[in-house]
Design a protein around this motif. Structure first.
Motif, mmCIF file in Angstrom:
data_model
loop_
_atom_site.group_PDB
_atom_site.id
_atom_site.type_symbol
_atom_site.label_atom_id
_atom_site.label_comp_id
_atom_site.label_asym_id
_atom_site.label_seq_id
_atom_site.Cartn_x
_atom_site.Cartn_y
_atom_site.Cartn_z
ATOM 1 N N TYR A 142 15.852 -93.287 -51.072
ATOM 2 C CA TYR A 142 16.220 -94.573 -51.831
ATOM 3 C C TYR A 142 14.994 -95.592 -52.131
ATOM 4 N N LEU A 143 13.685 -95.312 -51.815
ATOM 5 C CA LEU A 143 12.581 -95.776 -52.187
ATOM 6 C C LEU A 143 12.250 -95.495 -53.623
ATOM 7 N N VAL A 144 12.647 -94.066 -54.017
ATOM 8 C CA VAL A 144 12.152 -93.598 -55.255
ATOM 9 C C VAL A 144 13.497 -93.588 -56.238
ATOM 10 N N HIS A 145 14.825 -93.169 -55.721
ATOM 11 C CA HIS A 145 15.866 -93.153 -56.529
ATOM 12 C C HIS A 145 16.648 -94.626 -56.658
ATOM 13 N N HIS A 146 16.319 -95.592 -55.557
ATOM 14 C CA HIS A 146 16.980 -96.791 -55.635
ATOM 15 C C HIS A 146 16.069 -97.869 -55.487
ATOM 16 N N PRO A 147 15.185 -98.236 -56.138
ATOM 17 C CA PRO A 147 13.983 -99.115 -55.725
ATOM 18 C C PRO A 147 14.535 -100.682 -55.806
ATOM 19 N N ASN A 148 15.622 -100.800 -56.554
ATOM 20 C CA ASN A 148 16.044 -102.211 -56.855
ATOM 21 C C ASN A 148 17.009 -102.771 -55.390
ATOM 22 N N ILE A 149 17.310 -101.957 -54.546
ATOM 23 C CA ILE A 149 18.311 -102.383 -53.595
ATOM 24 C C ILE A 149 17.320 -103.158 -52.364
ATOM 25 N N CYS A 150 16.982 -104.124 -52.547
ATOM 26 C CA CYS A 150 16.050 -104.765 -51.819
ATOM 27 C C CYS A 150 16.512 -104.982 -50.309
ATOM 28 N N SER A 151 17.780 -105.339 -50.113
ATOM 29 C CA SER A 151 18.549 -105.719 -48.620
ATOM 30 C C SER A 151 18.519 -104.461 -48.212
ATOM 31 N N LEU A 152 18.509 -103.236 -48.806
ATOM 32 C CA LEU A 152 18.563 -101.878 -47.900
ATOM 33 C C LEU A 152 17.069 -101.657 -47.616
ATOM 34 N N HIS A 153 16.210 -101.852 -48.582
ATOM 35 C CA HIS A 153 14.815 -101.433 -48.150
ATOM 36 C C HIS A 153 14.298 -102.339 -46.920
ATOM 37 N N ASP A 154 14.679 -103.727 -47.011
ATOM 38 C CA ASP A 154 14.322 -104.592 -45.957
ATOM 39 C C ASP A 154 14.707 -103.657 -44.632
ATOM 40 N N VAL A 155 16.016 -103.313 -44.471
ATOM 41 C CA VAL A 155 16.281 -102.866 -43.422
ATOM 42 C C VAL A 155 15.429 -101.509 -43.035
ATOM 43 N N LEU A 156 15.526 -100.651 -44.089
ATOM 44 C CA LEU A 156 14.904 -99.359 -44.046
ATOM 45 C C LEU A 156 13.299 -99.600 -43.290
ATOM 46 N N GLN A 157 12.627 -100.568 -43.792
ATOM 47 C CA GLN A 157 11.310 -100.855 -43.527
ATOM 48 C C GLN A 157 10.996 -101.266 -42.274
ATOM 49 N N ARG A 158 12.205 -102.077 -41.293
ATOM 50 C CA ARG A 158 12.092 -102.294 -40.162
ATOM 51 C C ARG A 158 12.562 -101.236 -39.249
ATOM 52 N N THR A 159 13.334 -100.121 -39.496
ATOM 53 C CA THR A 159 13.548 -99.075 -38.963
ATOM 54 C C THR A 159 12.497 -98.054 -38.680
ATOM 55 N N VAL A 160 11.556 -97.985 -40.072
ATOM 56 C CA VAL A 160 10.538 -97.071 -39.940
ATOM 57 C C VAL A 160 9.553 -97.400 -38.954
ATOM 58 N N VAL A 161 9.401 -98.795 -38.725
ATOM 59 C CA VAL A 161 8.469 -99.067 -37.712
ATOM 60 C C VAL A 161 8.841 -98.638 -36.342
ATOM 61 N N ALA A 162 10.047 -98.731 -36.128
ATOM 62 C CA ALA A 162 10.682 -98.284 -34.771
ATOM 63 C C ALA A 162 10.542 -96.826 -34.645
ATOM 64 N N THR A 163 10.946 -95.964 -35.716
ATOM 65 C CA THR A 163 10.851 -94.524 -35.699
ATOM 66 C C THR A 163 9.288 -93.961 -35.571
ATOM 67 N N LEU A 164 8.505 -94.826 -36.335
ATOM 68 C CA LEU A 164 7.063 -94.233 -36.465
ATOM 69 C C LEU A 164 6.295 -94.460 -35.100
ATOM 70 N N CYS A 165 6.783 -95.428 -34.294
ATOM 71 C CA CYS A 165 6.330 -95.724 -32.926
ATOM 72 C C CYS A 165 6.811 -94.840 -31.901
ATOM 73 N N LEU A 166 8.136 -94.202 -32.175
ATOM 74 C CA LEU A 166 8.644 -93.226 -31.314
ATOM 75 C C LEU A 166 7.816 -91.963 -31.553
ATOM 76 N N ALA A 167 7.633 -91.713 -32.844
ATOM 77 C CA ALA A 167 6.979 -90.504 -33.272
ATOM 78 C C ALA A 167 5.555 -90.512 -32.588
ATOM 79 N N ILE A 168 4.737 -91.529 -32.480
ATOM 80 C CA ILE A 168 3.429 -91.212 -32.058
ATOM 81 C C ILE A 168 3.377 -91.320 -30.480
ATOM 82 N N LEU A 169 4.507 -91.786 -30.025
ATOM 83 C CA LEU A 169 4.768 -91.722 -28.471
ATOM 84 C C LEU A 169 4.599 -90.155 -28.061
ATOM 85 N N ASN A 170 5.003 -89.337 -28.983
ATOM 86 C CA ASN A 170 4.887 -87.832 -28.807
ATOM 87 C C ASN A 170 3.549 -87.557 -27.807
ATOM 88 N N SER A 171 2.693 -88.325 -28.250
ATOM 89 C CA SER A 171 1.240 -87.871 -27.516
ATOM 90 C C SER A 171 1.309 -88.133 -26.084
#
Length: 336
Positions: free
Chosen positions: A254-283
């Motif tokens: 969505y960042l590349v193909h639909h860069p204008n949907i700001c409300s969606l990107h705001d949600v995706l930005q916040r979910t990526v924080v959660a999933t990235l934190c889960l990913a580093i908890l792998n260690s």
């Protein structure tokens, strides 16, 4: 591909730009990175010492777990710079080279860990069904191949260096539509060959192993060890790695193909924080494998804890009733 939510503005692009609110993530990343650094360094460091110095016998499980430990420690050793970066409000003070190496270490460590988990599952299945087919030399060569393959495959992540934004030097923040498009294609490659292929290998090998266990009479101890391995590996993938790869793929699309949907990107930005934190908890999740599968690692940790408790209460005593200086009697595992 890592913190791909930091900058959605495409310089030179005529499309509408979405303003990114990054303040909320700094505290989250700082807290999680400190937690992972402390616990990850403690348990992975103890595991590496145990596998190298205490556990003299190097079997198939030990070799895989030892390489998994090294992969986790590679990422952990670069965490202090990430912690400093977010504590300073996303200001990078360590130069372009260390920025590239720090970003590279995340992907190199994560995908090395994924492949070693796949190797552990595949080797355990093959050894259980055909125990004469695997030698220690073969396992060592396989681990060496994983290091080389992962190291070469993740080299493109060295291309992402520092960026100057708002007169501040940033790291982990690509800018421009072309950069995001390149990252999207890199993500597809990593998703297919770095995650889905090993994940399918794990699912197939564990499925075949479960069928073999059902059809073969085994002791409860052996069945319990197999079940523990299957549960822990699937736990690491389902809790730590799967959400991150799904969210990252959707976000980049969505960042590349639909860069204008700001409300969606705001949600995706916040979910990526959660999933990235889960990913580093792998260690921090990988050490669970050491506790339940490492040859005597759990007993060794309990022995150390008992010894520390004993010496803290009886400092004047010169005896050691728990036998720290004696040879540790290792637990017997069917793979070795």
């Amino acid at each position: 591909m890592e913190e791909t939510h930091d900058n959605q503005q495409f310089p030179g692009n005529d499309s509408i730009q979405c303003e990114a609110d990054d303040e909320y993530k700094y505290h989250a990343y700082t807290a999680v990175y400190i937690f992972v650094f402390v616990l990850g360094l403690l348990f992975n460091g103890a595991a590496l010492y145990f596998f190298c110095r205490v556990n003299i016998r190097k079997g198939i499980t030990t070799i895989c777990l030892m390489n998994l430990t090294i992969a986790d420690l590679i990422f952990i050793m670069f965490l202090p710079m990430r912690i400093s970066y977010y504590q300073n409000g996303a200001v990078w003070n360590f130069g372009d080279v260390l920025c590239r190496l720090t970003a590279y270490s995340f992907f190199f460590s994560m995908y090395s860990s994924i492949f070693f988990l796949a190797c552990l599952s595949a080797l355990r299945y093959v050894f259980t069904v055909h125990p004469v087919m695997i030698s220690i030399r073969t396992v060592v060569k396989l681990c060496a191949f994983v290091w080389v393959f992962t190291g070469v495959s993740t080299l493109p992540f060295l291309l992402s260096g520092t960026q100057v934004r708002e007169n501040v030097t940033r790291c982990f923040e690509p800018s421009g539509l072309l950069s995001w498009r390149r990252i999207m294609y890199m993500n597809y490659y990593a998703l297919i060959f770095g995650f889905l292929a090993p994940f399918l290998t794990i699912l197939i090998c564990n499925g075949l192993l479960i069928r073999h266990i059902i059809q073969t009479s085994m002791t409860k101890g052996i069945i319990r060890k197999h079940a523990t391995l299957i549960f822990l590996v699937l736990l690491v993938f389902s809790v730590s790695l799967l959400p991150y790869h799904i969210q990252r793929t959707v976000h980049l699309h969505y960042l590349v193909h639909h860069p204008n949907i700001c409300s969606l990107h705001d949600v995706l930005q916040r979910t990526v924080v959660a999933t990235l934190c889960l990913a580093i908890l792998n260690s921090c999740l990988d050490p669970l494998l050491y506790v339940f599968l490492g040859h005597g690692f759990k007993s060794w940790l309990l022995l150390i804890c008992r010894y520390k408790y004993y010496t803290s209460n009886l400092k004047s005593s010169s005896t050691n009733p728990f036998g720290i200086d004696t040879v540790l009697r290792e637990e017997e595992l069917e793979m070795d």
